[in-house]
Design an enzyme around this catalytic site. Sequence first.
Site, mmCIF file in Angstrom:
data_model
loop_
_atom_site.group_PDB
_atom_site.id
_atom_site.type_symbol
_atom_site.label_atom_id
_atom_site.label_comp_id
_atom_site.label_asym_id
_atom_site.label_seq_id
_atom_site.Cartn_x
_atom_site.Cartn_y
_atom_site.Cartn_z
ATOM 1 N N MET A 105 36.227 -52.221 168.175
ATOM 2 C CA MET A 105 36.586 -52.864 166.910
ATOM 3 C C MET A 105 35.640 -54.050 166.737
ATOM 4 O O MET A 105 36.027 -55.214 166.875
ATOM 5 C CB MET A 105 38.053 -53.288 166.931
ATOM 6 C CG MET A 105 38.996 -52.103 166.817
ATOM 7 S SD MET A 105 40.728 -52.539 167.041
ATOM 8 C CE MET A 105 40.848 -52.360 168.821
ATOM 9 N N MET A 140 44.277 -45.276 162.938
ATOM 10 C CA MET A 140 45.035 -46.484 163.224
ATOM 11 C C MET A 140 46.374 -46.431 162.501
ATOM 12 O O MET A 140 46.422 -46.161 161.295
ATOM 13 C CB MET A 140 44.251 -47.724 162.787
ATOM 14 C CG MET A 140 42.979 -47.990 163.583
ATOM 15 S SD MET A 140 43.299 -48.270 165.351
ATOM 16 C CE MET A 140 44.347 -49.736 165.295
ATOM 17 N N ASP A 183 46.904 -44.846 167.205
ATOM 18 C CA ASP A 183 46.883 -46.125 167.915
ATOM 19 C C ASP A 183 47.573 -47.183 167.071
ATOM 20 O O ASP A 183 47.129 -47.484 165.968
ATOM 21 C CB ASP A 183 45.421 -46.524 168.186
ATOM 22 C CG ASP A 183 45.291 -47.855 168.908
ATOM 23 O OD1 ASP A 183 46.320 -48.472 169.250
ATOM 24 O OD2 ASP A 183 44.146 -48.282 169.140
#
Length: 218
Positions: free
Chosen positions: A66, A135, A173
Site C-alpha cells: 500500500m 479490499m 482483506d
Amino acid sequence: MAVQISPSILSADFARLAEAAAAVPNADWLHVDVMDNHFVPNLTLGLPVVESLLKATSLPLDCHLMIEDPDRWAPAYAEAGAGSVTIHAEAAKTPVRTLRQIRSAGARAGFALNPATPVEPYEDLIGEVDMLLLMTVEPGFGGQKFLDVVLPKIRRARALIERHGGQIWLQVDGGVAAETIERCAEAGADVFVAGNAVYGAADPARAVDALRELAAKA
C-alpha cells in the site's frame, strides 16, 4: 476452491514479529502490510523488515504494498523471497510491466482494488495476475468494520475469473472475522486476510483453524 488463511501481522506486536509468525504454523501465508504514509495515512514496515522476517519463518510471505510507487519497489520484494507481492490499481502507473517483473522474480503477482474501485475496467489484466485482492475496508488501518457493500463486487470478480478460466485466487482483506468470512466465501473469495480475528484471539492458531472451517462451509 481451496480455502487459504493469511494472518495479517499488522495486528501483531511489531516488536515480536518472529513470535507472531511462529504462533500460526497452520496458516497458509503470513500477510505483510507495507504502508508508506503517502498512499495510505499510516506507516508500517518495509523491505528490511521483510528480509528479516523471511529468515525467521518458513511461512511464505504475502506482501501487500500500500505504497505510492509500487512500480519502483515491488520487484525488490519478490527478489528478496516473498511468495506473493500485491500492488494497488490506484497506485501503479505501469501495472503490466510491474506484474510481469514480480512473476519473473519468482513470486505470485497480486493486484488490489480499493472498495470504491470497480473490477470491470481491469478485466484485460486478468491474464497478468495470480491473485486479485479486493479490499473490504478502506486501506490504511487494521481493526476496521467489514464493508458489506463490497460483497457484490466479490461475486462479479469471481464471475470474471471463471469467465477467463484462469487459476486466479480471489483474496479479501479487511474486517474478515468469524462473523463475515462465510459471506465472503459464499460470494466467491478463497483467500482470506485476517488480522484482529487471529492476533486478537487467545490462541491464534486455533483462530486460524476456526476461520478455515467457517469458510469451508460456504
